[in-house]
Design a protein around this motif. Structure first.
Motif, mmCIF file in Angstrom:
data_model
loop_
_atom_site.group_PDB
_atom_site.id
_atom_site.type_symbol
_atom_site.label_atom_id
_atom_site.label_comp_id
_atom_site.label_asym_id
_atom_site.label_seq_id
_atom_site.Cartn_x
_atom_site.Cartn_y
_atom_site.Cartn_z
ATOM 1 N N ALA A 165 0.826 -1.209 0.000
ATOM 2 C CA ALA A 165 0.000 0.000 0.000
ATOM 3 C C ALA A 165 0.858 1.255 0.000
ATOM 4 N N ALA A 166 1.958 1.239 0.776
ATOM 5 C CA ALA A 166 2.836 2.414 0.848
ATOM 6 C C ALA A 166 3.506 2.677 -0.494
ATOM 7 N N ILE A 167 3.992 1.615 -1.151
ATOM 8 C CA ILE A 167 4.632 1.799 -2.462
ATOM 9 C C ILE A 167 3.607 2.263 -3.491
ATOM 10 N N GLY A 168 2.415 1.637 -3.469
ATOM 11 C CA GLY A 168 1.373 2.010 -4.420
ATOM 12 C C GLY A 168 0.950 3.452 -4.270
ATOM 13 N N ALA A 169 0.854 3.925 -3.015
ATOM 14 C CA ALA A 169 0.467 5.319 -2.789
ATOM 15 C C ALA A 169 1.537 6.275 -3.296
ATOM 16 N N ALA A 170 2.816 5.934 -3.090
ATOM 17 C CA ALA A 170 3.904 6.788 -3.560
ATOM 18 C C ALA A 170 3.907 6.869 -5.084
#
Length: 391
Positions: free
Chosen positions: A363-368
């Motif tokens: 989720a963190a990578i996708g949001a970035a």
């Protein structure tokens, strides 16, 4: 003395990488251990019985168990040298690790028994009949064991044998325990203190502590210990030295005994290069590793190198994941454009002690990525880092 024994009893002793030579080293070391320990056992048992000293008698029994350990080591080297067969295509080299583990367990058994006997001697102390011949035998034992520790440590390091390293540690323990017994005998003789039981207890605690460490060390290769960072760096550096290699990842090393290592790794090369040329380079890499004793299987990963957008995204994403955690890395990145969005497909390598849940990481990578590239959607595969191979 050590070099003379090696020259006399190990044929072709310079070629320590050959299994036959390693086996010869192991057999010679084991036979030396059997002979020395049996001699020490007989001498100590005699003086221990005559003087009534529990610590000297326990030290004698310790030497007898050391002789048994050497017999186990001898059998271990013999069985490890058996060639591969249909049921064991990777050979029988792990027998050597098993023999080292058995030696370590015997050390623990000795420590427990000496601990129990010493407690009994403390609770019901008995006078010890001091004899100078006992002191002489103990002093001689210290010298013999000191030489045996140096002998086994040198041979163990020479042929990279966990069994002989464990045997060397056991001989070192014997130097300390016998010195303690000698000190207790002298103090009891010249003072009114009865230290036989207390000294035996201290020796038992030291033996148990050492034994647990040896069990851990000998279990590691059986459980699948990660390769040494030095070996990982050497493998990576060697692979990157071949023409056309852009990167490497997913290294795995499997240890089936000393000198019996098998590995696999992914190698990144330009997708635009002739596949026959890339395959030829990979064949050369595998052949060169096999010449050095490592059976390596290489998976070819084609990397698009002539698309600036892909290169920019790969560089940006590599730096972005490191802001989440410095040990993170990516590989096998592909971009699949569509009518409404673009799929960004890649693998992310995480260390074993990674603090986030994988779903949180994705989720963190996708949001970035969504913030930087609003119409891009991440398809992420989480990889476990088996060898801490830097990217």
């Amino acid at each position: 003395m050590t070099d003379w024994i090696i020259r006399q009893f190990v044929a072709n002793h310079e070629n320590v990488q050959e299994n036959a030579v390693r086996t010869a080293y192991g057999k010679v070391s084991s036979c030396v251990g059997i002979l020395c320990n049996l001699l020490l056992f007989l001498c100590k048992l005699t003086v221990g019985t005559l003087s009534g000293s529990l610590s000297i008698t326990a030290d004698a029994v310790n030497n007898l168990s050391d002789a048994s350990s050497s017999i186990i080591s001898l059998l271990g080297f013999k069985m490890a040298s058996k060639p591969a067969d249909d049921e064991h295509p990777y050979g029988h080299g792990r027998y050597e690790y098993l023999s080292g583990l058995t030696v370590a367990l015997l050390i623990l058994v000795i420590g427990v028994e000496l601990f129990r006997s010493s407690i009994g001697k403390i609770l019901t102390p008995l006078p010890v009949d001091f004899r100078w011949v006992s002191a002489a035998v103990l002093a001689g034992s210290i010298l013999v064991k000191f030489w045996m520790a140096a002998f086994n440590r040198k041979v163990g390091r020479l042929i990279d044998s966990k069994t002989l390293i464990a045997t060397a540690a056991d001989s070192r323990n014997d130097v300390i325990s016998t010195a303690a017994v000698l000190a207790a005998s002298l103090l009891s003789h010249f003072t009114s203190l009865e230290l036989d039981g207390w000294m035996g207890l201290a020796v038992a605690v030291f033996i148990l502590y050492s034994g647990f460490g040896l069990v851990r060390d000998t279990l590691d290769p059986l459980l699948g210990r990660a390769p040494e960072p030095r070996l990982v760096a050497e493998i990576r550096g060697k692979i990157l030295g071949y023409p056309g290699v852009l990167g490497t990842h997913d290294l795995m090393i499997h240890d089936y005994g000393p000198g019996r290592q098998f590995g696999s790794v992914h190698v990144e090369m330009a997708a635009e290069q002739d596949v026959l040329v890339s395959h030829d380079v990979i064949d050369n890499i595998e052949r060169d590793f096999l010449r050095d004793g490592l059976h390596m299987i290489i998976h070819f990963d084609p990397i698009v190198t002539q698309n600036q957008a892909v290169d920019d995204l790969r560089s940006w994403l590599s730096e972005q994941v490191r802001t989440i955690h410095p040990a993170l890395s990516i590989h096998d990145l592909r971009i699949v454009p569509g009518a409404t969005h673009t799929n960004v497909i890649f693998d992310c390598v995480v260390p074993h002690n990674f603090p986030m849940r994988y779903s949180e990481l994705k989720a963190a990578i996708g949001a970035a990525v969504a913030r930087q590239y609003p119409n891009h959607y991440c398809v992420i595969t989480i990889d476990t880092d088996y060898a801490a191979l830097p990217h």
